[in-house]
Design a protein around this motif. Sequence first.
Motif, PDB file in Angstrom:
ATOM      1  N   GLN A 172     -82.404  90.819 -50.933  1.00 30.38           N
ATOM      2  CA  GLN A 172     -82.637  91.814 -49.885  1.00 30.38           C
ATOM      3  C   GLN A 172     -83.376  92.998 -50.497  1.00 30.38           C
ATOM      4  O   GLN A 172     -83.077  93.429 -51.615  1.00 30.38           O
ATOM      5  CB  GLN A 172     -81.326  92.242 -49.224  1.00 30.38           C
ATOM      6  N   THR A 173     -84.345  93.512 -49.781  1.00 29.79           N
ATOM      7  CA  THR A 173     -85.270  94.484 -50.349  1.00 29.79           C
ATOM      8  C   THR A 173     -84.595  95.775 -50.772  1.00 29.79           C
ATOM      9  O   THR A 173     -85.087  96.469 -51.670  1.00 29.79           O
ATOM     10  CB  THR A 173     -86.384  94.819 -49.328  1.00 29.79           C
ATOM     11  N   ASN A 210     -77.864  92.466 -45.076  1.00 37.86           N
ATOM     12  CA  ASN A 210     -78.661  92.629 -43.862  1.00 37.86           C
ATOM     13  C   ASN A 210     -80.144  92.589 -44.195  1.00 37.86           C
ATOM     14  O   ASN A 210     -80.574  93.076 -45.239  1.00 37.86           O
ATOM     15  CB  ASN A 210     -78.317  93.959 -43.182  1.00 37.86           C
ATOM     16  N   ASP A 211     -80.922  92.014 -43.289  1.00 43.44           N
ATOM     17  CA  ASP A 211     -82.375  91.948 -43.431  1.00 43.44           C
ATOM     18  C   ASP A 211     -82.777  91.320 -44.762  1.00 43.44           C
ATOM     19  O   ASP A 211     -83.597  91.854 -45.513  1.00 43.44           O
ATOM     20  CB  ASP A 211     -82.997  93.340 -43.279  1.00 43.44           C
ATOM     21  N   CYS A 212     -82.187  90.158 -45.058  1.00 44.11           N
ATOM     22  CA  CYS A 212     -82.539  89.421 -46.266  1.00 44.11           C
ATOM     23  C   CYS A 212     -83.892  88.733 -46.083  1.00 44.11           C
ATOM     24  O   CYS A 212     -84.297  88.402 -44.973  1.00 44.11           O
ATOM     25  CB  CYS A 212     -81.479  88.361 -46.562  1.00 44.11           C
ATOM     26  N   TYR A 213     -84.565  88.503 -47.187  1.00 50.05           N
ATOM     27  CA  TYR A 213     -85.778  87.689 -47.174  1.00 50.05           C
ATOM     28  C   TYR A 213     -85.458  86.311 -47.750  1.00 50.05           C
ATOM     29  O   TYR A 213     -84.356  86.087 -48.260  1.00 50.05           O
ATOM     30  CB  TYR A 213     -86.908  88.362 -47.965  1.00 50.05           C
ATOM     31  N   CYS A 227     -76.966  83.066 -42.876  1.00 51.96           N
ATOM     32  CA  CYS A 227     -77.221  84.500 -42.947  1.00 51.96           C
ATOM     33  C   CYS A 227     -76.691  85.171 -41.688  1.00 51.96           C
ATOM     34  O   CYS A 227     -76.374  84.507 -40.697  1.00 51.96           O
ATOM     35  CB  CYS A 227     -78.715  84.786 -43.111  1.00 51.96           C
ATOM     36  N   ASN A 236     -88.681  89.967 -42.642  1.00 48.89           N
ATOM     37  CA  ASN A 236     -87.751  89.208 -43.472  1.00 48.89           C
ATOM     38  C   ASN A 236     -87.093  88.089 -42.671  1.00 48.89           C
ATOM     39  O   ASN A 236     -86.940  86.960 -43.157  1.00 48.89           O
ATOM     40  CB  ASN A 236     -86.678  90.135 -44.047  1.00 48.89           C
TER      41      ASN A 236
END
Length: 304
Positions: A172-173, A210-213, A227, A236
């Motif tokens: 995740q960013t 949250n908002d993983c790529y 996820c 993402n």
Amino acid sequence: MGISFWKHHPYSDQNGHLLAQEAIDFQNTFQFDFLKLTSAGDWLAVCYGAGDELWENDSLGRRKITSFPLQETRDFYHLKSFSFQEKMLVEILDALRICCENVSVPVYVTIFCPLSQLIQISGIELFLKTAQKEPEAIHAALAVIIQNTKKTIDAASKVGVGGLYFVTQHMQTEILSLETYQQFGRYSDEICLIKASELFDSIIFHLHGNDCYACIAENIPKMSIHCAYSEVSTSNTQSIEKAGYPIIYGLAHHILSKANSFQDCKEILDNFPTSSFLTCDCVLPLNFPNEKINLWTNFVRSLS
């Protein structure tokens, strides 16, 4: 549609027999389609010497790492192969064996990916510093962790485990850039996942947060991505959808808890982008009510 939920067992997760009994009792109560043994998330880090504290009322039952065995960059070169006499390895393998012997559904072992294991034993600050200044040290440490992880997967298979729940905490960013994960994590994941695909019937790759790529090798057999579901689509989210694997979206507990009837369950699922499997986004809170679990389980069973 299949269904399974899981919780941590913070009073028992340091003892194989106690952990297994709690996991079996939970499975017998609800009769899920598989049992995921939810060991403490740092169980493999502890095998390298990480210190952790007793559970102190975290709502999800998580433990906290309190000391890191890797204190400076040169320590990355000195990780050791597991002897399989490590106390936590013995306890978790024992728990897995007991579960496999006492339930009729597949049992999944929870294993954190090599990169997440490394960050658990070094801390994120030392990891990032070393990755920037001496990346070969990261690769040296990962080489040992990969081999230990493969041997752990093999040991789990030998006691009867049928599936792998493979976890990354760092795809995740807000924690690691895509470029950093590509440099260090993608290849180490691929090696372990290919090994698992040779031994297990199923792999669930859990992207934590949250908002993983999706920084995942292509064409890993038998694998699905798990996820958290979000109504907000991002780049993402789109990268996960384009990764080429079946996706198991997990519902957050606050959404699951809104249901009080079959009609509520139906209305929630009508706006939910999966039809193959129902589960939580990560792990249910310790105080999540049994009656809610029963409601969802009975509803899903009514669909078949």
